[in-house]
Design an enzyme around this catalytic site. Structure first.
Site, PDB file in Angstrom:
ATOM      1  N   ASP A 140      17.319  -0.964   2.641  1.00 36.15           N
ATOM      2  CA  ASP A 140      17.830   0.371   2.322  1.00 36.15           C
ATOM      3  C   ASP A 140      19.322   0.257   2.010  1.00 36.15           C
ATOM      4  OD1 ASP A 140      19.046   0.016   4.764  1.00 36.15           O
ATOM      5  OD2 ASP A 140      17.984   1.638   5.780  1.00 36.15           O
ATOM      6  N   GLY A 192      23.044   4.102   3.823  1.00 35.74           N
ATOM      7  CA  GLY A 192      23.527   5.473   3.898  1.00 35.74           C
ATOM      8  C   GLY A 192      22.922   6.261   5.047  1.00 35.74           C
ATOM      9  N   PHE A 193      21.601   6.162   5.189  1.00 35.50           N
ATOM     10  CA  PHE A 193      20.928   6.994   6.192  1.00 35.50           C
ATOM     11  C   PHE A 193      21.458   6.703   7.593  1.00 35.50           C
ATOM     12  CE2 PHE A 193      17.509   8.099   9.148  1.00 35.50           C
ATOM     13  CZ  PHE A 193      17.343   9.427   8.810  1.00 35.50           C
ATOM     14  N   GLY A 220      15.305  12.397   2.059  1.00 26.35           N
ATOM     15  CA  GLY A 220      15.582  13.704   2.635  1.00 26.35           C
ATOM     16  C   GLY A 220      14.359  14.438   3.128  1.00 26.35           C
ATOM     17  N   ASP A 276       7.685   3.885   4.756  1.00 28.92           N
ATOM     18  CA  ASP A 276       8.206   3.096   5.871  1.00 28.92           C
ATOM     19  C   ASP A 276       8.533   4.076   6.994  1.00 28.92           C
ATOM     20  OD1 ASP A 276      10.863   4.090   4.637  1.00 28.92           O
ATOM     21  OD2 ASP A 276      11.467   3.206   6.543  1.00 28.92           O
ATOM     22  N   CYS A 326     -10.914  -1.098  16.483  1.00 29.58           N
ATOM     23  CA  CYS A 326      -9.766  -1.859  15.983  1.00 29.58           C
ATOM     24  C   CYS A 326     -10.043  -3.359  16.098  1.00 29.58           C
ATOM     25  CB  CYS A 326      -8.517  -1.495  16.776  1.00 29.58           C
ATOM     26  SG  CYS A 326      -7.040  -2.372  16.227  1.00 29.58           S
ATOM     27  N   CYS A 333      -7.563  -5.716  15.921  1.00 29.31           N
ATOM     28  CA  CYS A 333      -6.323  -6.454  16.160  1.00 29.31           C
ATOM     29  C   CYS A 333      -6.470  -7.416  17.349  1.00 29.31           C
ATOM     30  CB  CYS A 333      -5.150  -5.496  16.375  1.00 29.31           C
ATOM     31  SG  CYS A 333      -4.987  -4.848  18.048  1.00 29.31           S
ATOM     32  N   CYS A 341      -6.741  -5.610  20.756  1.00 28.96           N
ATOM     33  CA  CYS A 341      -8.027  -4.963  21.052  1.00 28.96           C
ATOM     34  C   CYS A 341      -9.151  -5.981  21.217  1.00 28.96           C
ATOM     35  CB  CYS A 341      -8.367  -3.952  19.963  1.00 28.96           C
ATOM     36  SG  CYS A 341      -7.316  -2.492  20.034  1.00 28.96           S
ATOM     37  N   HIS A 359      -0.936  -3.668  17.833  1.00 28.91           N
ATOM     38  CA  HIS A 359      -1.998  -2.667  17.675  1.00 28.91           C
ATOM     39  C   HIS A 359      -1.546  -1.508  16.781  1.00 28.91           C
ATOM     40  CE1 HIS A 359      -5.218   0.111  18.361  1.00 28.91           C
ATOM     41  NE2 HIS A 359      -4.287   1.017  18.581  1.00 28.91           N
TER      42      HIS A 359
HETATM   43 ZN   LIG Z   1      -5.925  -2.765  18.179  1.00 28.74          ZN
END
Ligand SMILES: [Zn+2]
Length: 390
Positions: free
Chosen positions: A108, A111-112, A231, A281, A319, A321, A324, A350
């Site tokens: 980025d 600025g933010f 914004g 994001d 899930c 992952c 899990c 996860h």
């Molecule tokens: Zn998971």
């Protein structure tokens, strides 16, 4: 400009500037299935980009991100310029090499964070002066300086330096701010010299449709590799944000990627994909994970609660992952309560899996022209499970 830059580029096969291919638009919504080619590989859109604030997606390592099939991650210019400094990163071969991430990177503009983190900030035509939140040192971030830092870091996608006013800002504040952001974009383009970093412009305008439209016209008049909506998700209600995005996204060029910055909840992503956004994001999945707030197909799960003390089930039965597949809620609760560091990693894996697989499912739904049903089903499920713990 883009042609000249490409011809001047190096000999690698990958494109210098990013190139967007619009593969399919859903039959009944604005949802788009696309492909973004970058010097560090291809990104299938719509996509969620994990945030690697200071050169690290907090609590996980690049091999974790590869296992999750993260296609692109973010770095924050503000944090990296202050610590360890872009010169050091540049001298050590750039951000990809420094953090050992060979896939696409986006930075980025800084600025933010200047507006949200820094102290004693002052915005002038030249740029933003501020004091570091780390040590109080004075800095100037201008369009030229932001581009210089981002080019030194060497991300595949770099962002224009803009001002991000609060979404509820009055017209009287917004109008001069938008005009300045447009002038700052011209300065960013003049400063932009690196063929392997693609500059995206940012459309602001708060919640005023006429200002959004006018600013989209001004920003999109500059031929850039991509455009962002800034914004949003800065204080307004979700319904206002969804309406603002639904109005603004279609104003951006169809043949360029559209990036909605800093958004959002799973429902925000699903809704805004339906309005034609390609990239997102947000720190929400990673930050919530570290605080023990987990996203599941059955709603949110707060792992510290006593009800999970003897619960042998995984966080989410659907899930896939690592967390899990291997661990019970009881164990994850124990790790979290005991302050074990691995709790942060397992929870982060996860939540990122939840976001990334949500976007995978969205891509499949768009390809099969069933995005309206996908969106409706997800919204209905979110409404019924929003506050129901399970
Ligand atoms: Zn998971």
């Amino acid at each position: 400009m883009s042609l000249a830059l490409e011809q001047r580029g190096d000999q690698r096969v990958e494109p210098a500037l990013v190139r967007f291919e619009l593969l399919h638009v859903d039959a009944t919504t604005g949802a788009r299935r696309g492909r973004l080619s970058t010097p560090h590989g291809t990104i299938e859109t719509p996509i969620f980009m994990p945030v690697g604030t200071a050169g690290s997606v907090k609590a996980v390592a690049p091999d974790d991100l590869r296992a999750l099939e993260a296609q692109i991650i973010l770095g924050n210019t503000y944090h990296l310029m202050l610590r360890p400094g872009e010169e050091l990163i540049g001298a050590l071969g750039g951000l990809h090499r420094f953090i050992s991430w060979e896939r696409p990177l986006l930075t980025d503009s800084g600025g933010f964070q200047v507006y949200s983190l820094a102290e004693k900030r002052k915005i002038t035509e030249e740029g933003a002066t501020f004091q570091s939140h780390l040590d109080g040192a004075k800095h100037l971030l201008s369009p030229e300086r932001s581009i210089e830092i981002q080019e030194t870091l060497g991300a595949d996608i770099i962002m224009a330096f803009d001002e991000c006013p609060p979404s509820m800002s009055e017209r009287g504040y917004l109008e001069p701010s938008l005009a300045r952001t447009t002038r700052w974009l011209s300065r960013c383009v003049s400063a932009w010299s690196r063929s392997r970093s693609s500059l995206f412009g940012i459309v602001q305008g708060g919640l005023h449709e006429d200002l959004r439209k006018r600013h989209a016209e001004e920003i999109c008049a500059v031929d850039l590799p991509g455009y962002a909506l800034g914004g949003f998700a800065v204080g307004e209600a979700p319904a206002q944000m969804h309406a603002g995005v639904a109005f603004t996204a279609p104003l951006l060029p169809k043949d360029k990627p559209r990036y909605l910055m800093g958004v959002g909840t799973p429902l925000d992503l699903v809704t805004c994909v339906g309005s034609g956004v390609d990239m997102f994001d947000c720190v929400m999945p990673t930050r919530n994970a570290r605080n023990g707030f987990l996203f599941t197909s059955q709603g949110k799960l707060v792992i510290k609660h006593a009800r999970y003390a003897k619960d042998e089930r995984p966080l989410d039965p659907v899930c896939s992952c690592y967390t899990c597949k291997n661990f019970s809620r009881a164990y994850l609760r124990h790790l979290f309560i005991a302050g074990e560091l691995v709790a942060m990693r397992l929870n982060t894996l996860h939540n990122l899996q939840f976001y990334l697989s949500l976007m995978r499912d969205a891509r499949a739904a768009i390809e099969q022209d069933r995005y309206a049903d996908f969106m409706k089903a997800f919204a209905a499920r979110s409404a019924t499970v929003a506050d129901a713990e399970h």
